[in-house]
Write a protein that holds these residues in place. Structure first.
Motif, short mmCIF file in Angstrom:
data_model
loop_
_atom_site.label_atom_id
_atom_site.label_comp_id
_atom_site.label_asym_id
_atom_site.label_seq_id
_atom_site.Cartn_x
_atom_site.Cartn_y
_atom_site.Cartn_z
N ILE A 257 -0.28 6.97 -6.72
CA ILE A 257 0.48 5.87 -6.42
C ILE A 257 1.66 6.10 -5.94
CG2 ILE A 257 2.23 6.73 -8.74
CD1 ILE A 257 0.12 8.32 -10.58
N PHE B 168 -5.70 5.80 -12.87
CA PHE B 168 -4.47 5.35 -12.27
C PHE B 168 -3.05 4.90 -12.92
CE2 PHE B 168 -1.81 2.59 -9.60
CZ PHE B 168 -1.79 3.45 -9.02
N THR B 169 -3.38 4.10 -14.17
CA THR B 169 -2.79 3.14 -14.37
C THR B 169 -2.17 3.87 -16.18
OG1 THR B 169 -3.87 2.03 -16.54
CG2 THR B 169 -3.23 0.89 -14.49
N TRP C 260 0.44 6.48 -13.64
CA TRP C 260 1.52 6.09 -13.12
C TRP C 260 2.74 5.82 -14.37
CZ3 TRP C 260 1.38 0.31 -10.73
CH2 TRP C 260 2.73 0.74 -9.74
N GLN D 283 3.86 9.15 -14.95
CA GLN D 283 4.55 9.31 -14.17
C GLN D 283 6.23 9.33 -13.76
OE1 GLN D 283 3.12 10.52 -10.54
NE2 GLN D 283 4.85 9.30 -9.36
N ALA E 251 4.14 0.08 -13.40
CA ALA E 251 3.62 0.75 -13.81
C ALA E 251 3.16 -0.12 -15.30
CB ALA E 251 4.68 2.17 -14.03
#
Length: 184
Positions: A66, A104-105, A108, A111, A118
């Motif tokens: 990320i 991943f998205t 992200w 986070q 993001a």
């Protein structure tokens, strides 16, 4: 209808006759002189499309890095048509239906919930998810559950894109996303 066609034909004929009477354009020498005296383009310090190769970005996304992806996206140029092409090509990768890209998205955004980057990345993933669930058939040939899945995914994606624009009103990937998902 005949009157319209006759009027259009008459207008076209007048344009052609007028152009023939005026002669060839005389801008070539002026244009050549302007090009000869134009300053050389300044070297750019911002990344270009070749500086952010798709395979590098995809590898970082699939590795779940990320911080590296966020740093790459933060350094993208912001102005001009070439910059817009670069940004659109880069953010299009988040719409790839690869399981690691989807994860991943999600991570992200979890986070960095206030990051426009993001939000846009997750929004584009949801855009692709909606279309994948709906399919490519005509609307009248698409089942109600498939249409509902599209509307749900696009509704979530649209909300993220709008939130990104509230934080950064000029953020191109988010404005593109709003336009893309507003009509589904």
């Amino acid at each position: 209808m005949r009157e319209f066609i006759a009027g259009a034909a008459t207008g076209l004929l007048l344009c052609l006759v007028g152009a023939a009477m005026i002669g060839p354009p005389r801008t070539a020498p002026v244009l050549a002189e302007a090009q000869a005296t134009a300053p050389a383009p300044k070297p750019t310090l911002t990344p270009t499309l070749t500086d952010v190769p798709p395979e590098k970005l995809r590898a970082l996304i699939h590795a779940g890095d990320i911080a590296a992806v966020a740093a790459l996206l933060a350094d993208l140029p912001g102005d001009g048509q070439e910059a817009q092409k670069i940004i659109r090509n880069v953010y299009a990768m988040f719409g790839e239906r690869h399981p690691q890209t989807v994860v991943f998205t999600e991570k992200w955004l979890a986070q960095s919930p206030q990051s426009p980057q993001a939000m846009a990345a997750r929004g584009w993933a949801l855009n692709a998810e909606g279309w994948a669930m709906r399919g490519t058939a005509l609307g009248r040939e698409t089942s109600a559950p498939a249409m509902a899945a599209l509307k749900k995914a696009h509704g979530e994606g649209l909300a993220l894109m709008q939130a990104a624009l509230l934080i950064d009103p000029g953020f191109l990937p988010a404005s593109d996303g709003v336009l893309s998902m507003s009509f589904t």
